[in-house]
Design a protein around this motif. Structure first.
Motif, PDB file in Angstrom:
ATOM      1  N   LYS A 568     -38.581  -9.899  41.839  1.00 39.55           N
ATOM      2  CA  LYS A 568     -39.316 -10.357  43.024  1.00 39.55           C
ATOM      3  C   LYS A 568     -39.583 -11.737  43.099  1.00 39.55           C
ATOM      4  O   LYS A 568     -39.244 -12.496  44.001  1.00 39.55           O
ATOM      5  N   LYS A 569     -39.995 -12.357  41.809  1.00 41.04           N
ATOM      6  CA  LYS A 569     -40.461 -13.730  41.879  1.00 41.04           C
ATOM      7  C   LYS A 569     -39.201 -14.737  42.200  1.00 41.04           C
ATOM      8  O   LYS A 569     -39.302 -15.368  43.130  1.00 41.04           O
ATOM      9  N   ASN A 570     -38.194 -14.353  41.752  1.00 39.52           N
ATOM     10  CA  ASN A 570     -36.954 -15.159  42.156  1.00 39.52           C
ATOM     11  C   ASN A 570     -36.575 -14.903  43.441  1.00 39.52           C
ATOM     12  O   ASN A 570     -35.882 -15.708  43.904  1.00 39.52           O
ATOM     13  N   GLY A 571     -36.281 -13.716  43.716  1.00 42.98           N
ATOM     14  CA  GLY A 571     -36.016 -13.191  45.017  1.00 42.98           C
ATOM     15  C   GLY A 571     -36.901 -14.133  46.206  1.00 42.98           C
ATOM     16  O   GLY A 571     -36.315 -14.500  47.203  1.00 42.98           O
ATOM     17  N   LEU A 572     -38.263 -14.419  46.091  1.00 41.52           N
ATOM     18  CA  LEU A 572     -39.113 -15.332  47.050  1.00 41.52           C
ATOM     19  C   LEU A 572     -38.649 -16.373  46.985  1.00 41.52           C
ATOM     20  O   LEU A 572     -38.579 -17.113  47.927  1.00 41.52           O
ATOM     21  N   VAL A 573     -38.354 -16.725  45.832  1.00 43.47           N
ATOM     22  CA  VAL A 573     -37.707 -18.245  45.864  1.00 43.47           C
ATOM     23  C   VAL A 573     -36.334 -18.409  46.700  1.00 43.47           C
ATOM     24  O   VAL A 573     -36.174 -19.231  47.333  1.00 43.47           O
ATOM     25  N   THR A 579     -30.948 -22.929  52.537  1.00 43.08           N
ATOM     26  CA  THR A 579     -29.415 -22.878  52.239  1.00 43.08           C
ATOM     27  C   THR A 579     -28.824 -21.547  52.257  1.00 43.08           C
ATOM     28  O   THR A 579     -27.577 -21.186  52.423  1.00 43.08           O
ATOM     29  N   LEU A 580     -29.591 -20.593  51.756  1.00 44.14           N
ATOM     30  CA  LEU A 580     -29.227 -19.150  51.656  1.00 44.14           C
ATOM     31  C   LEU A 580     -29.560 -18.305  52.913  1.00 44.14           C
ATOM     32  O   LEU A 580     -28.859 -17.350  52.917  1.00 44.14           O
ATOM     33  N   ARG A 581     -30.418 -18.820  53.828  1.00 45.58           N
ATOM     34  CA  ARG A 581     -30.581 -18.034  54.944  1.00 45.58           C
ATOM     35  C   ARG A 581     -29.270 -17.808  55.932  1.00 45.58           C
ATOM     36  O   ARG A 581     -29.285 -16.703  56.332  1.00 45.58           O
ATOM     37  N   ALA A 582     -28.768 -18.830  55.932  1.00 44.18           N
ATOM     38  CA  ALA A 582     -27.371 -18.577  56.720  1.00 44.18           C
ATOM     39  C   ALA A 582     -26.558 -17.285  56.250  1.00 44.18           C
ATOM     40  O   ALA A 582     -26.191 -16.550  57.299  1.00 44.18           O
ATOM     41  N   LYS A 583     -26.335 -17.176  54.909  1.00 49.70           N
ATOM     42  CA  LYS A 583     -25.733 -16.224  54.429  1.00 49.70           C
ATOM     43  C   LYS A 583     -26.546 -14.847  54.858  1.00 49.70           C
ATOM     44  O   LYS A 583     -25.842 -13.900  55.074  1.00 49.70           O
ATOM     45  N   LEU A 584     -28.019 -15.033  54.656  1.00 48.73           N
ATOM     46  CA  LEU A 584     -28.724 -14.050  54.772  1.00 48.73           C
ATOM     47  C   LEU A 584     -28.609 -13.481  56.025  1.00 48.73           C
ATOM     48  O   LEU A 584     -28.546 -12.049  56.545  1.00 48.73           O
ATOM     49  N   LYS A 585     -28.581 -14.294  57.251  1.00 49.27           N
ATOM     50  CA  LYS A 585     -28.440 -13.925  58.415  1.00 49.27           C
ATOM     51  C   LYS A 585     -27.007 -13.386  58.718  1.00 49.27           C
ATOM     52  O   LYS A 585     -26.915 -12.322  59.666  1.00 49.27           O
ATOM     53  N   LYS A 586     -26.038 -13.712  58.215  1.00 50.56           N
ATOM     54  CA  LYS A 586     -24.731 -13.010  58.255  1.00 50.56           C
ATOM     55  C   LYS A 586     -24.638 -11.419  57.806  1.00 50.56           C
ATOM     56  O   LYS A 586     -24.203 -10.787  58.476  1.00 50.56           O
ATOM     57  N   ASP A 587     -25.250 -11.493  56.695  1.00 47.73           N
ATOM     58  CA  ASP A 587     -25.455  -9.933  55.907  1.00 47.73           C
ATOM     59  C   ASP A 587     -26.131  -8.958  57.014  1.00 47.73           C
ATOM     60  O   ASP A 587     -25.998  -8.001  57.322  1.00 47.73           O
ATOM     61  N   VAL A 588     -27.243  -9.631  57.689  1.00 50.99           N
ATOM     62  CA  VAL A 588     -28.198  -8.618  58.445  1.00 50.99           C
ATOM     63  C   VAL A 588     -27.371  -8.295  59.699  1.00 50.99           C
ATOM     64  O   VAL A 588     -27.547  -7.257  60.194  1.00 50.99           O
ATOM     65  N   ALA A 589     -26.702  -9.452  60.207  1.00 51.68           N
ATOM     66  CA  ALA A 589     -25.886  -9.239  61.563  1.00 51.68           C
ATOM     67  C   ALA A 589     -24.702  -8.392  61.222  1.00 51.68           C
ATOM     68  O   ALA A 589     -24.588  -7.521  62.167  1.00 51.68           O
TER      69      ALA A 589
END
Length: 800
Positions: A568-573, A579-589
């Motif tokens: 969890k600690k590293n996940g929150l970081v 820079t990681l959020r763009a990839k996250l948004k693609k996964d979510v979409a």
């Protein structure tokens, strides 16, 4: 109370409790020594008939006044009189600290049990001893025929306004202590307690006085607060207490200072005698009664699925003892003509493991008719080594409903591997098994897990099978929030069946739903066929559910699980990294819960745990993003980060009404609220109406209004069926010898009132609820009784 209210209060706390209590005994008072936990408590007893009278339960500024009253009471009433005084004489202050409310209560509890004074007792309490009086009557309301509180502190007096006034008065005194160190033991301990006074007062304010115990409060004409506003606030608090119930009375001792005991002992004596006369009459009626409770002329639904019958129900010693025509009288008689009498309802998916430890009242569940709650989706609140102590603490503190829990399969993994991804080595897996075995011996009902969330999502099927086998060896079940309730849900059901087939453990699917719009109308019937076929092959698989279109869970479920692979600690970081959020948004979409529910406009903020976002409660993440001019995904993940260390939550409007109705028709579904208990003014942090409305909604909407279920079958899903699922074979039906949990309701009036806009509105139409034969909801009102039991699994029973 010769000085200010605050000073006397704090001195009362300091001098409240110690190993030996030395009152100034009258010549006819006999000392009785009671041992508890290695120390001796001195009680002084004047022999007589029951009910006993306990004088000054733990406090009193002058022992001599109580010692004078005790012989006079014994003479005028013929009752047994027990004096239980605080340590020391008068204002000596020579008392070791710190004071403990629980310890003082347990001393009195041990004494009353040892002296046989646990029925019809009159509790006479002075000043700060009101805290002990409140605590012990909350635990054992059935012991007491009444109470007389003199110069008393009762929880309702400790409003926020009153505490603020008290702190204003105490401030100058404390400041003087700091400038000139106190010389007396009492003043030194007063200074030591100063920092905790406010928090102690607020904790006391959260206690409750049982509505079933008659109370007379005796106060002086002059309030302990000298300024006009403070005095009026005190009078308002007194009046509010007196108006709480018909058995509350307020006596103003004319001509008295703050110390009524010294100034008007005649008023105290008169009030105690009057209370004793009432208790004596009640005791005489009790002796003639054949049963503790008789419920008359109700429409009794026994919980097994049978139609109702017209019958009386008799209860004694916490169990049903006769159903039919009951000729004997009960100490308590309940007229249930025109009402339905059913076994107490069982919440098959509760979340109260931590909440009950903080507050055992559980009003939100009791008002729904729930008498038993089973938790454990996230495991137990403590690790396997501490689980037995946790159960003991719950029972010792007192709970108003029955409670059991599963241990977490993920808990076992975390205790061995931490919260990171990976497959356990054989040695690690053996250690996980050992934790499960330890939890089962402590009393866990099985193991639970929530495979949709990290780190539970990192556990593969073989690991879960291995742990489920251990639970099964101890008679436990395996329950799970499946890996998917959306696109891959049928595969998740197959996994649940596989775990049951390979481990032999009974399987429970938590909160069965289809949170996937493209699968509405097709997935749920397919799930029904899968479960029916598995059951036909001998696999014991079942499910629970709640009757709402919206799910409620953490916003963190919107984050792809790979983010949490290193904990969890590293996940929150990672989540904070732009820079990681763009990839996250693609996964979510591409594939996520958000895609399944139809977008961020179907996700509504429930609790942000942060002032910056609180104003958006009840709005969709899409709408919040529009107002903040930010991407909805960024808004959701910013809220997650801002809430730390709390878990921000949301409502996900992801289910169809048709699927809910289909699932309710399955004979193997039970009802679970997926909510934690709340009481009094506590907030419903879940912000979901299921916390206050699940069970009455089943009857009001799906039985009475929609005719989807028959009433006997709905009651079966809420009583005998979940009792069988969790192997609670002494509950769930109305039958001779079974534990007497009862819910009595008006079929025409029952209605869930909680909504998404007002999720804490209590239901209507549930008139009486009994837990283990004790009334906890009386004519729709909570009684403050705490007769609930900790329910331990078969592994614990067989190990004793």
């Amino acid at each position: 109370m010769r000085q200010t209210f605050v000073i006397t209060s704090l001195l009362g706390i300091l001098l409240l409790c110690a190993p030996v209590f030395a009152a100034a005994p009258a010549s006819n008072v006999g000392p009785r020594m009671v041992e508890r936990d290695g120390h001796t408590i001195a009680f002084h007893v004047i022999p007589g008939k029951l009910p006993a009278i306990v004088l000054d339960a733990g406090g009193g500024e002058d022992s001599s006044h109580w010692s004078t009253l005790a012989p006079e009471l014994a003479k005028q009433t013929g009752a047994k009189v027990i004096t239980y005084d605080r340590a020391g004489e008068g204002d000596s202050g020579e008392v070791p600290g710190p004071w403990s409310l629980d310890g003082a209560t347990e001393d009195l509890e041990a004494g009353l049990q040892a002296l046989g004074a646990t029925h019809g007792t009159i509790l006479v309490s002075h000043s700060l001893a009101g805290e002990i009086a409140t605590n012990i009557t909350s635990k054992h309301p059935d012991w007491f025929g009444g109470a007389v509180l003199v110069d008393a502190n009762v929880p309702q007096f400790f409003t926020d306004k009153m505490i603020a006034y008290a702190m204003q008065l105490y401030g100058p005194r404390l400041e003087a202590f700091r400038k000139s160190p106190p010389t007396t033991p009492a003043d030194r301990q007063l200074l030591a307690l100063s920092e905790s006074y406010e928090s102690t007062s607020r904790a006391f304010h959260r206690l409750t006085w049982p509505a079933s115990v008659p109370v007379t409060v005796i106060v002086s004409e002059k309030t302990p607060l000298p300024d006009q506003a403070g005095a009026q606030a005190w009078r308002d608090a007194e009046a509010a207490f007196a108006q709480q119930a018909g058995n509350r009375s307020l006596v103003v001792a004319a001509g008295s200072s703050h110390d009524v005991v010294h100034d008007r002992p005649d008023v105290v004596l008169k009030a105690v005698i009057a209370m004793w006369e009432k208790a004596k009459a009640t005791s005489a009626g009790t002796a003639a009664a054949a049963y503790d409770v008789v419920i008359r002329n109700g429409r009794v639904i026994d919980g097994s699925g049978n139609p109702w019958i017209q019958a009386d129900v008799a209860i004694k010693d916490g169990r049903f003892v006769k159903i039919g025509l009951v000729k004997g009288r009960g100490i308590r008689e309940i007229n249930a003509r025109g009402l339905y009498v059913t076994p107490g309802w069982i919440d098959a998916m509760d979340q109260s493991g931590n909440a009950l430890l903080k507050d055992g009242r559980a009003e939100s569940k009791l008002r729904q008719g729930v008498t038993t709650a089973i938790a454990g989706e996230d495991g137990a609140p403590v690790g396997s080594a501490k689980l037995a102590d946790y159960f003991d603490q719950l029972q010792r503190q007192g709970i108003s409903l029955n409670f059991g829990t599963l241990y977490g399969a993920t808990q076992a993994r975390i205790e061995v591997m931490g919260d990171v991804d990976g497959v356990p080595t054989p040695t690690q897996l053996n250690e996980e098994r050992a934790h499960v075995a330890e939890a089962m011996r402590a009393g866990a009902l099985g193991i639970g897990t929530a495979l949709a969330y990290a780190p539970a999502s990192f556990q593969k099927t073989p690991e879960l099978v291995a742990l489920a086998k251990v639970a099964h060896e101890f008679g436990g079940i395996y329950a799970n929030h499946m890996r998917s309730e959306s696109k891959d849900e049928l595969g998740a059901v197959h996994e649940s069946i596989e775990i049951g087939e390979q481990s032999g453990a009974p399987i429970q699917i938590y909160h069965l739903k289809v949170a996937y719009a493209p699968g509405w109308g097709t997935f749920m019937p397919a799930i029904g066929k899968l479960v029916d076929n598995a059951r036909a092959q001998g696999i014991d698989i079942t499910a629970d559910m709640y009757p709402y279109r919206a799910a409620g869970t953490g916003l963190d479920i919107t984050v792809p699980s790979w983010v949490w692979a290193e904990g969890k600690k590293n996940g929150l970081v990672k989540l904070a990294d732009p820079t990681l959020r763009a990839k996250l948004k693609k996964d979510v979409a591409a594939a996520s819960l958000i895609a399944s529910v139809g977008g961020w406009n179907h996700v509504v903020l429930a609790n942000s745990y942060n002032a910056k976002y609180d104003r958006f409660r009840g709005e969709s993440i899409a709408a919040i993003g529009k107002q903040l001019k930010r991407d909805p995904a960024d808004v959701a993940w910013d809220i997650i980060l801002a809430a730390q260390p709390q878990r921000a939550s949301a409502l996900y409007f992801a289910m169809s009404e048709t699927d809910i109705e289909t699932a309710l028709r399955f004979p193997w579904t039970s009802i679970g609220s997926d909510s934690a208990v709340t009481s009094g003014a506590q907030p419903n942090d879940d912000d979901h109406p299921r916390g206050f409305g699940t069970f009455p909604r089943i009857i009001a909407k799906y039985v009475r209004d929609r005719h989807l279920l028959t009433l006997p079958d709905a009651i079966r899903k809420m009583t005998s069926w979940p009792a069988a699922q969790f192997r609670l074979f002494d509950r769930g039906v109305i039958r001779d010898g079974i534990r007497a949990d009862v819910t009595i309701f008006d079929y025409d009036a029952i209605q869930d009132m909680a909504t998404y806009k007002n999720p804490s509105a209590p239901p209507k139409g549930i008139d009486y609820v009994l837990v283990n034969g004790t009334v906890v909801i009386d004519k729709g009102h909570y009684t403050d009784a705490k007769p609930g039991m900790v329910l331990r699994g078969q592994g614990w029973t067989s190990s004793k």
